[in-house]
Design a protein around this motif. Sequence first.
Motif, PDB file in Angstrom:
ATOM      1  N   LYS A   1      -9.386   2.784  -1.796  1.00  0.00           N
ATOM      2  CA  LYS A   1      -8.483   3.073  -2.907  1.00  0.00           C
ATOM      3  C   LYS A   1      -7.304   2.098  -2.870  1.00  0.00           C
ATOM      4  CE  LYS A   1      -9.648   7.948  -2.629  1.00  0.00           C
ATOM      5  NZ  LYS A   1      -9.187   9.218  -2.046  1.00  0.00           N
ATOM      6  N   SER A   2      -6.825   1.754  -4.054  1.00  0.00           N
ATOM      7  CA  SER A   2      -5.736   0.766  -4.131  1.00  0.00           C
ATOM      8  C   SER A   2      -4.385   1.444  -4.320  1.00  0.00           C
ATOM      9  CB  SER A   2      -6.010  -0.194  -5.289  1.00  0.00           C
ATOM     10  OG  SER A   2      -6.106   0.537  -6.489  1.00  0.00           O
ATOM     11  N   ILE A   3      -3.359   0.762  -3.851  1.00  0.00           N
ATOM     12  CA  ILE A   3      -1.998   1.291  -3.981  1.00  0.00           C
ATOM     13  C   ILE A   3      -1.114   0.271  -4.677  1.00  0.00           C
ATOM     14  CG2 ILE A   3      -0.040   2.314  -2.781  1.00  0.00           C
ATOM     15  CD1 ILE A   3      -1.620   2.673  -0.373  1.00  0.00           C
ATOM     16  N   CYS A   4      -0.307   0.752  -5.585  1.00  0.00           N
ATOM     17  CA  CYS A   4       0.711  -0.080  -6.220  1.00  0.00           C
ATOM     18  C   CYS A   4       2.066   0.424  -5.714  1.00  0.00           C
ATOM     19  CB  CYS A   4       0.602   0.070  -7.733  1.00  0.00           C
ATOM     20  SG  CYS A   4       1.815  -0.882  -8.610  1.00  0.00           S
ATOM     21  N   ILE A   5       2.818  -0.466  -5.090  1.00  0.00           N
ATOM     22  CA  ILE A   5       4.106  -0.068  -4.533  1.00  0.00           C
ATOM     23  C   ILE A   5       5.219  -0.724  -5.338  1.00  0.00           C
ATOM     24  CG2 ILE A   5       5.566  -0.173  -2.468  1.00  0.00           C
ATOM     25  CD1 ILE A   5       3.118   0.255  -0.816  1.00  0.00           C
ATOM     26  N   ILE A   6       6.083   0.110  -5.881  1.00  0.00           N
ATOM     27  CA  ILE A   6       7.112  -0.399  -6.791  1.00  0.00           C
ATOM     28  C   ILE A   6       8.492  -0.337  -6.152  1.00  0.00           C
ATOM     29  CG2 ILE A   6       8.183  -0.093  -9.050  1.00  0.00           C
ATOM     30  CD1 ILE A   6       5.541   1.107  -9.993  1.00  0.00           C
ATOM     31  N   PHE A   7       9.070  -1.500  -5.954  1.00  0.00           N
ATOM     32  CA  PHE A   7      10.434  -1.601  -5.428  1.00  0.00           C
ATOM     33  C   PHE A   7      11.376  -1.669  -6.630  1.00  0.00           C
ATOM     34  CE2 PHE A   7       7.652  -3.225  -2.176  1.00  0.00           C
ATOM     35  CZ  PHE A   7       8.213  -2.782  -0.983  1.00  0.00           C
ATOM     36  N   ASN A   8      12.201  -0.639  -6.802  1.00  0.00           N
ATOM     37  CA  ASN A   8      13.085  -0.639  -7.971  1.00  0.00           C
ATOM     38  C   ASN A   8      14.556  -0.403  -7.612  1.00  0.00           C
ATOM     39  OD1 ASN A   8      13.003   2.038  -7.348  1.00  0.00           O
ATOM     40  ND2 ASN A   8      12.359   2.767  -9.356  1.00  0.00           N
ATOM     41  N   LYS A   9      14.861  -0.455  -6.317  1.00  0.00           N
ATOM     42  CA  LYS A   9      16.260  -0.256  -5.920  1.00  0.00           C
ATOM     43  C   LYS A   9      16.772  -1.462  -5.132  1.00  0.00           C
ATOM     44  CE  LYS A   9      16.004   4.730  -6.008  1.00  0.00           C
ATOM     45  NZ  LYS A   9      14.543   4.830  -6.241  1.00  0.00           N
ATOM     46  N   ALA A  10      18.065  -1.702  -5.254  1.00  0.00           N
ATOM     47  CA  ALA A  10      18.689  -2.819  -4.540  1.00  0.00           C
ATOM     48  C   ALA A  10      18.695  -2.517  -3.036  1.00  0.00           C
ATOM     49  CB  ALA A  10      20.107  -3.022  -5.049  1.00  0.00           C
TER      50      ALA A  10
ATOM     51  N   PHE B   1      -4.505  -0.395   7.103  1.00  0.00           N
ATOM     52  CA  PHE B   1      -5.708   0.412   6.856  1.00  0.00           C
ATOM     53  C   PHE B   1      -6.641  -0.277   5.850  1.00  0.00           C
ATOM     54  CE2 PHE B   1      -3.338   3.556   9.035  1.00  0.00           C
ATOM     55  CZ  PHE B   1      -4.142   4.652   9.299  1.00  0.00           C
ATOM     56  N   ASP B   2      -6.340  -1.539   5.545  1.00  0.00           N
ATOM     57  CA  ASP B   2      -7.160  -2.320   4.607  1.00  0.00           C
ATOM     58  C   ASP B   2      -7.192  -1.745   3.196  1.00  0.00           C
ATOM     59  OD1 ASP B   2      -7.787  -4.337   6.344  1.00  0.00           O
ATOM     60  OD2 ASP B   2      -9.579  -3.315   7.115  1.00  0.00           O
ATOM     61  N   MET B   3      -6.124  -1.049   2.800  1.00  0.00           N
ATOM     62  CA  MET B   3      -6.063  -0.609   1.404  1.00  0.00           C
ATOM     63  C   MET B   3      -5.559  -1.786   0.564  1.00  0.00           C
ATOM     64  SD  MET B   3      -4.562   3.281   1.676  1.00  0.00           S
ATOM     65  CE  MET B   3      -5.115   3.869   0.071  1.00  0.00           C
ATOM     66  N   PRO B   4      -6.201  -2.083  -0.563  1.00  0.00           N
ATOM     67  CA  PRO B   4      -5.688  -3.154  -1.430  1.00  0.00           C
ATOM     68  C   PRO B   4      -4.327  -2.760  -1.989  1.00  0.00           C
ATOM     69  CG  PRO B   4      -7.933  -2.509  -2.046  1.00  0.00           C
ATOM     70  CD  PRO B   4      -7.430  -1.474  -1.087  1.00  0.00           C
ATOM     71  N   ILE B   5      -3.345  -3.620  -1.796  1.00  0.00           N
ATOM     72  CA  ILE B   5      -1.974  -3.279  -2.179  1.00  0.00           C
ATOM     73  C   ILE B   5      -1.396  -4.288  -3.154  1.00  0.00           C
ATOM     74  CG2 ILE B   5       0.383  -2.998  -1.313  1.00  0.00           C
ATOM     75  CD1 ILE B   5      -0.970  -2.104   1.329  1.00  0.00           C
ATOM     76  N   THR B   6      -0.745  -3.764  -4.168  1.00  0.00           N
ATOM     77  CA  THR B   6       0.019  -4.594  -5.093  1.00  0.00           C
ATOM     78  C   THR B   6       1.485  -4.226  -4.906  1.00  0.00           C
ATOM     79  OG1 THR B   6      -1.811  -4.543  -6.671  1.00  0.00           O
ATOM     80  CG2 THR B   6       0.350  -5.185  -7.514  1.00  0.00           C
ATOM     81  N   ALA B   7       2.323  -5.220  -4.646  1.00  0.00           N
ATOM     82  CA  ALA B   7       3.762  -4.973  -4.513  1.00  0.00           C
ATOM     83  C   ALA B   7       4.455  -5.512  -5.760  1.00  0.00           C
ATOM     84  CB  ALA B   7       4.306  -5.651  -3.264  1.00  0.00           C
ATOM     85  N   ILE B   8       5.239  -4.642  -6.400  1.00  0.00           N
ATOM     86  CA  ILE B   8       5.908  -5.033  -7.645  1.00  0.00           C
ATOM     87  C   ILE B   8       7.410  -4.799  -7.511  1.00  0.00           C
ATOM     88  CG2 ILE B   8       6.096  -4.598 -10.121  1.00  0.00           C
ATOM     89  CD1 ILE B   8       3.215  -3.748 -10.146  1.00  0.00           C
ATOM     90  N   PHE B   9       8.177  -5.793  -7.921  1.00  0.00           N
ATOM     91  CA  PHE B   9       9.636  -5.695  -7.849  1.00  0.00           C
ATOM     92  C   PHE B   9      10.197  -5.650  -9.260  1.00  0.00           C
ATOM     93  CE2 PHE B   9      10.124  -6.324  -3.304  1.00  0.00           C
ATOM     94  CZ  PHE B   9       8.883  -6.852  -2.968  1.00  0.00           C
ATOM     95  N   VAL B  10      10.847  -4.543  -9.589  1.00  0.00           N
ATOM     96  CA  VAL B  10      11.393  -4.380 -10.936  1.00  0.00           C
ATOM     97  C   VAL B  10      12.835  -3.871 -10.860  1.00  0.00           C
ATOM     98  CG1 VAL B  10       9.139  -3.853 -11.970  1.00  0.00           C
ATOM     99  CG2 VAL B  10      10.565  -1.991 -11.128  1.00  0.00           C
TER     100      VAL B  10
END
Lengths: 130, 121
Positions: free
Chosen positions: B3-12, B32-41
Motif C-alpha cells: 500500500k502507498s502512503i502520501c505524506i503531506i508536510f504543511n507546517k513550518a 517497510f518498503d511502502m511506496p511513499i510520496t512526500a509533498i510540501f505545501v
Amino acid sequence: MATFSLLVTANPYSSQGQFSAIQFARTLLEQGHSLMRVFFYADGVLVASRLHAPPADEINLTKAWAKLAIEKDIELIACVTAANKRGIVNASEAERNALTGDNLDPAFEISGLGQLTEAMLESDRLITFG
Amino acid sequence: MNKSICIIFNKAPYGSQAGRELLDIALMAAAFDMPITAIFVEDGVYQLLNNQQPDILHIKNHSSTFKALPLYGIEDVYVAQEDLDKFKLDMGRLLDIDGIQPVATDTIKSKIAHSNFVLTL
C-alpha cells in the motif's frame, strides 16, 4: 466491513481530538467494522499516563481508552520516542533512563513507529485524530 | 504491491514538532518498503529552506534529513509551486534533494487521490 486503525496525535483535554477518537472507535465497532490498533503519537501519547486526575464530572480519557481496549480487545500503542520525551515511561524505560518512577497506564503499551506502519499495512483505513 | 502512503508536510519547521515527527513516520514506512510520496505545501515549503540554523534556538536541526529522503527510497518528492510563489521562494532557496519537483496544485490532488493512505500532522 472494513478494518480500521487510528492515529491519535491530539493533546488530551486541550483539544477535542481524543474525545472524537474514542467516539469514532466505539461507533465503528458498533457498526460491525473491526479496529486493529490505536497508535498514539506526538502529544497524543500524553493520554497514556495513569496519573491524570480530571474533575469527577469529566470523562477520564485514559480510563475510557482502557475500557475500550479491555472490552473489545484493542491494542493501544504509544510511540516510545514521542512518549519518553513527553514524560510517559513504562517501568523498563524508567529504569533505563534512571528516572524516579514510571507512569504508563497498564492498558497501554510502549513500542516503536514500526507499529504504525504495520497498522497501515494490515488495515483498510487509518484515521488521524489531531 | 504494498500500500502507498502520501505524506503531506504543511507546517513550518521548529514552531512545532510536526515536521520532524512526520519525517520519522516517512522514514519508518520507507524501511517497510511502502511506496511513499512526500509533498510540501503551504507553510510546509519552509521545511525545505536551505541554511536553517535552529541551533540558535537550541532546537535540533532535522532539515538535513530531508536531503537523505532518496537514500531511504523516497524518490517522489514534490513541492507546491503555487506556495513557493506565494512566499516569494524558488527552488534555488531549497535544499538540494535529488529528484525534487515543483508541481501544480492539480498534480498534488492527483498524487493524494492515488495513495492508499494520506498522513499529515
